[in-house]
Design an enzyme around this catalytic site. Structure first.
Site, PDB file in Angstrom:
ATOM      1  CE  LYS A 134     -18.863  -2.706 -23.745  1.00 24.96           C
ATOM      2  NZ  LYS A 134     -17.709  -3.451 -24.223  1.00 24.96           N
ATOM      3  CE  LYS A 154     -14.341  -6.711 -33.129  1.00 24.91           C
ATOM      4  NZ  LYS A 154     -14.510  -5.787 -31.982  1.00 24.91           N
ATOM      5  N   GLY A 166     -14.813 -14.549 -30.605  1.00 23.36           N
ATOM      6  CA  GLY A 166     -13.666 -15.463 -30.709  1.00 23.36           C
ATOM      7  C   GLY A 166     -12.916 -15.409 -32.028  1.00 23.36           C
ATOM      8  CB  ILE A 194      -6.683   0.336 -32.852  1.00 27.61           C
ATOM      9  CG1 ILE A 194      -7.792   1.390 -33.042  1.00 27.61           C
ATOM     10  CG2 ILE A 194      -5.510   0.924 -32.090  1.00 27.61           C
ATOM     11  CD1 ILE A 194      -8.611   1.653 -31.825  1.00 27.61           C
ATOM     12  CE  LYS A 214      -7.924  -4.068 -17.735  1.00 27.26           C
ATOM     13  NZ  LYS A 214      -8.827  -3.234 -16.934  1.00 27.26           N
ATOM     14  CG  ASN A 241     -14.527  -1.317 -16.108  1.00 26.82           C
ATOM     15  OD1 ASN A 241     -15.324  -2.134 -16.563  1.00 26.82           O
ATOM     16  ND2 ASN A 241     -13.314  -1.158 -16.612  1.00 26.82           N
ATOM     17  NE  ARG A 285     -15.923  -4.271 -12.501  1.00 27.47           N
ATOM     18  CZ  ARG A 285     -14.702  -4.306 -13.032  1.00 27.47           C
ATOM     19  NH1 ARG A 285     -13.668  -3.942 -12.322  1.00 27.47           N
ATOM     20  NH2 ARG A 285     -14.503  -4.692 -14.277  1.00 27.47           N
ATOM     21  CB  VAL A 318      -8.233  -6.631 -10.246  1.00 32.14           C
ATOM     22  CG1 VAL A 318      -7.066  -7.454  -9.714  1.00 32.14           C
ATOM     23  CG2 VAL A 318      -9.479  -7.501 -10.370  1.00 32.14           C
ATOM     24  NE  ARG A 371      -5.134  -8.169 -12.779  1.00 34.31           N
ATOM     25  CZ  ARG A 371      -6.377  -7.938 -13.194  1.00 34.31           C
ATOM     26  NH1 ARG A 371      -7.221  -8.949 -13.320  1.00 34.31           N
ATOM     27  NH2 ARG A 371      -6.766  -6.723 -13.483  1.00 34.31           N
TER      28      ARG A 371
END
Lengths: 447, 161, 161, 447
Positions: A116, A158, A164, A203, A237, A289, A291, A294, A337
């Site tokens: 990243k 952070k 978590g 944000i 998602k 991403n 690939r 979904v 989904r």
């Protein structure tokens, strides 16, 4: 074009690839675990090779067995679907060694784009905004104050080694900054053993909006519009739609242009998705991403394109046949989904499906490998069907989705259908005024 | 008789007008009765818990076997005491270490635990498949140089000793 | 036979109409019986098919009845000798010829063949529903002025004589 | 808008109407025969009323019971579907008497348009071509010769009281005319007891092409393009597509204009279909269907409209919201009627469906009330599913249809799936060069 594609995946995405391949006249090879012996992807592929026992690590993720299956099958291309080996550069490399085409980016691109920090630094050169933050952990109070002031409040502290929510602090003004920084350090130390803290722009009410792109091997890039995936539970998602209902035409055009620019800047090829957070004013790039995703059917249905066929064409070295000006938004689409899980507690609910009626009629697409008498295995993820609908506008799509949820009969396992029935009738969803925290903070607490 | 076959038979009989079904051959005896079969019959209660005299043979992963009354590939009735030795990986099956060597085993051979049965080539690595128990080779189920999948039956053997 | 297989068989048999299942091979002997399998000679089972001592009276369309051992609407066990008289049309059900008249029948009444049981109003025509056999009214299953569909049980009666 | 709609039909078309009503927030009442007690249309409607025994004449066609069900249900509108009571003016009249809206044309329009001679005479006034022919039976040789010469050869001699091909003669020139006329008279006399013969233009290789129209109560009429229904067996449509692949853009525009003109000329309201024969050069009007048709989904999918919702809106006195210029062809679509029948002999094949997998994925629509465990009753027609696909062109649609036919698993009854698998790979179908006689004369004889 390829002769034979091996699909290194299972369930609905394996079916999705088989469908595209069949329509292109390409023969197909399924791989399966002993647990999936009676699955539809085994039934519908031209050939099938068992690659291991139920446990995914020993079958679908077993590099040696999958590689040998590729070699044994005599295929000339491999489609990885999503999950499993789809983002594993080693697997891409193995395919190359075996002399078969991996339908996706090359291994180097895949590795690079998974880093990243590297992606961020490339994009920043092109003035593409990412979520602003400190360069790694913050060592001293001066840097802390300066960075926060540069980024602008509110900011988020952070834990560098955490997760978590532990050691996480929202700071809204400079007075609180040092106190919260020290508190976060202490909490991080206790929770993770290390007290490194970094800082990032907070944000407030983010929408998760992503852009589908296609790039061929010759530098041509087009976008297939955006998907709004703001409805999430713990970053998973749940429901996606296209187009996003919260963008002005100007912002939408800007977003699409940014995504195409970023794709070119990153030298990406094949189908990819650029994820952004949107705060109502600005977009911040999060990640790419590498690939198929979904939720790709919402873009397919909204724009009338076939992304899997495009993936295959690109991998077989064809030039993009789609021109940007021909890619027109035709419908508003929405996907739920449908998972085999308890709709209240979200525990997986495996079992035998003993009654089934899948919704149909106008404006409905179902991507699923489910059949009456099928066993939903606890060994794999709980997605049993993707229910996608279209409408002439968002409201027609929403009402059609409700009609379909109502029509869907699945007995033998619990499903997320009742959860969606509640979500789709909430005021926040109807008015499209929710953010990514809606389900976790507001909906589940309220209900 | 495997579950699939039993299910199929159940389905056919259920949809038929027959109220009683009784099938018997050397290996299997299967009876199905609908409630109409009991009219005028006084049958004594006898619930059947799981039979205790069944053993399932399950050894290590490197040479996995499974007991099975009927190998998938065989059509003829088979002695239920035979055991299939299955492939633990996707591979190419070789009966000998090299094209000029004699095969590791032939039908009728009796092998000890640890004897090599065949080579399974996967990703250019030659894996020797060893017998996990003493047995006699009754049948070799795949051809030399044949491609095999995971769990594919390779040998039918009779356990010895 | 492993537990999974046994479970599968149990499931299939449970969902089937079979009340007895008996499977045997060299290794295994599996018997499954539902309670219906233990009912002796004198079956008057709840779910029994139409008892033989009842005749289905299927006369003219205006007064059609059907015998049924178990009315849909009743949850409690019901005497199998009771018969439902069902509506032969979509209609509104009236117990009396006019709001001021007494009902044609009450629970406990014994009626002769041809006695009027109720009025079924359909498309503004008043259809008298007549008893097709002598019987005693055991239960009136719908309210006065209630809308009824075809085949809806109206009366539960005991056949007489 | 209506509160509650009763659907005077069963199976997939009942589901189709329930789906539209649900999406419009209208509650639904199903009617059913005792045989259909466990049907999906009963399950999915808000209420259900049993209207009689299995035999359709005593249930779905039982005017008294259906009327009383309408009265008992408290509905304010009735949708008739297709078949059953959908073209029965008496039923339309009963609805009027009961004070509920019949979703379709009024009873007078329905009666008038069923009279083909009347329709023909109206259309001829507007120069809309119908199949040219004699005015009724031909009495003398002079009239015979004159009529044939006026119409132009080849002509078709037909028994006025006949059917099934008896007494039918194709005549290609005047020399043969009188001889064939006398032969046809004799054959008609023997077959039907009457020797009246009429004459009509023989169309050599007709394509059956129909236009979907919508007319509101205020004189607005739009068309939703054409459907090509040339693939027929004994005048039963088997496969339909939209658009037709045999029309030039000019002919297509002309056809659409003609259909709109005819609809206005006939004063038709609600959804209707104008059927034409096309000989490669000219169109000949055959008849107007005053109801929704089995094959309406191909138009819905091609143009992205919802015809049932439009029907409901028109019946509830709304103005057409669709403007002709907004109705744009989006895809090429194709429908196969999957019947429970022997694929070689076309006998019905009723029975219990014990295994089922319905095709899904991109570009697929299935309209069906079928489920695993359902009994296909011999009491009703054998249509068990309509499989509709779209593609960016005809070839993609064809290949997708083949993919879906291959994917469709139905066990327990025989189906027409293997028949379609053969049809869709014939040279004539691929090149789109067949006519309405293809199946009867060429395909079945060949196979």
């Amino acid at each position: 074009m390829f002769r034979k594609i091996l699909i290194a995946n299972r369930s609905e995405i394996a079916l999705r690839v088989i469908r595209a391949a069949k329509e292109l006249g390409i023969s197909t090879v399924a791989i399966y675990s002993t647990e999936d012996k009676n699955s539809m992807h085994v039934e519908l592929a031209d050939e099938a090779i068992c690659v291991g026992p139920a446990l995914a690590a020993e079958s679908y993720l077993n590099l040696s067995n999958v590689a040998q299956a590729i070699a044994n099958s005599g295929c000339d291309a491999v489609h990885p679907g999503y999950g499993f080996l789809s983002e594993n550069p080693t697997f891409v490399n193995i395919c190359k060694d075996l002399g078969v085409t991996f339908i996706g980016p090359d291994d180097k691109t895949m590795s690079n784009l998974a880093d990243k920090a590297k992606v961020k630094s490339i994009l920043n050169k092109f003035d593409i905004p990412t979520v602003p933050g400190s360069d790694g952990s913050i060592e001293d109070i001066d840097t802390l104050k300066k960075t926060a002031a540069d980024i602008g409040y509110p900011v988020l502290l952070k834990a560098s080694w955490g997760g978590g929510g532990k050691g996480m602090r929202i700071v809204r003004n400079e007075e609180d900054l040092v106190r919260e920084f020290n508190a976060a350090k202490m909490e991080a130390k206790v929770s993770f053993g290390k007290d490194d803290i970094y800082l990032e722009k907070f944000i407030e009410h983010p929408r998760h909006i992503e852009v589908q792109v296609l790039g061929d091997l010759y530098g041509n890039v087009v976008h297939i519009g955006e998907r709004d995936c703001t409805l999430q539970r713990r970053h998973q998602k749940l429901l996606e739609e296209s187009p996003s209902g919260v963008l002005s035409e100007e912002k939408r055009r800007k977003l699409h242009e940014t995504a195409v620019l970023a794709t070119k800047a990153l030298g990406y090829q094949n189908a990819g998705t650029l994820e952004f957070l949107f705060d109502g004013e600005n977009f911040y790039f999060i990640e790419i991403n590498t690939r198929i995703q979904v939720e790709h059917p919402v873009s397919e249905m909204a724009y009338g394109v076939d992304l899997i066929k495009e993936q295959i064409a690109i991998a077989s070295k064809e030039q993009l046949s789609l021109k940007q000006e021909d890619i027109k938004l035709k419908f508003h689409t929405m996907e739920c989904r449908i998972n085999a899980e308890d709709p209240d507690r979200f525990y997986p609910s495996p079992g035998m499906i003993n009654k089934l009626f899948i919704p149909g009629g106008p404006g409905v697409r179902v991507d699923s490998a489910v059949y009456c008498g099928m066993n939903v295995s606890p060994s794999y993820d709980s997605l049993i069907a993707k229910l996608i609908v279209k409408g002439s506008d968002r409201e027609e799509a929403r009402l059609r989705m409700l009609r379909c949820l109502n029509e869907f009969v699945i007995e033998g396992v619990k499903t997320s259908i009742p959860f969606f029935q509640r979500i789709l009738t909430t005021k926040d969803f109807v008015s499209n005024t929710y953010d990514t925290n809606f389900i976790d903070k507001k909906f589940l607490n309220k209900s | 008789m495997d579950v699939k076959t039993i299910k199929e038979i159940i389905e056919v009989v259920e949809n038929s007008e027959f109220v009683e079904f009784d099938y018997k051959d050397d290996d299997v005896h299967l009876i199905l009765k609908k409630k109409e079969a009991f009219v005028g019959d006084n049958i004594v209660a006898q619930s059947a818990p799981m039979p205790t005299d069944i053993q399932i043979v399950a050894q290590n992963a490197a040479a996995q076997e499974q007991a099975s009354a009927k190998p998938e590939s065989a059509d003829e009735p088979v002695d239920a005491s035979l055991i299939e030795i299955k492939s633990p990986m996707v591979a190419t099956f070789y009966r000998a270490p090299s094209p000029t060597s004699p095969p590791y085993v032939e039908v009728g051979d009796e092998v000890k635990k640890g004897d090599v049965l065949c080579i399974l080539e996967a990703m250019k690595i030659m894996n020797e498949l060893e017998a996990d128990f003493p047995c006699r080779i009754e049948k070799i189920l795949v051809e030399n140089a044949q491609k095999v999948e995971y769990d594919q039956p390779l040998f039918l053997v009779k356990k010895l000793g």
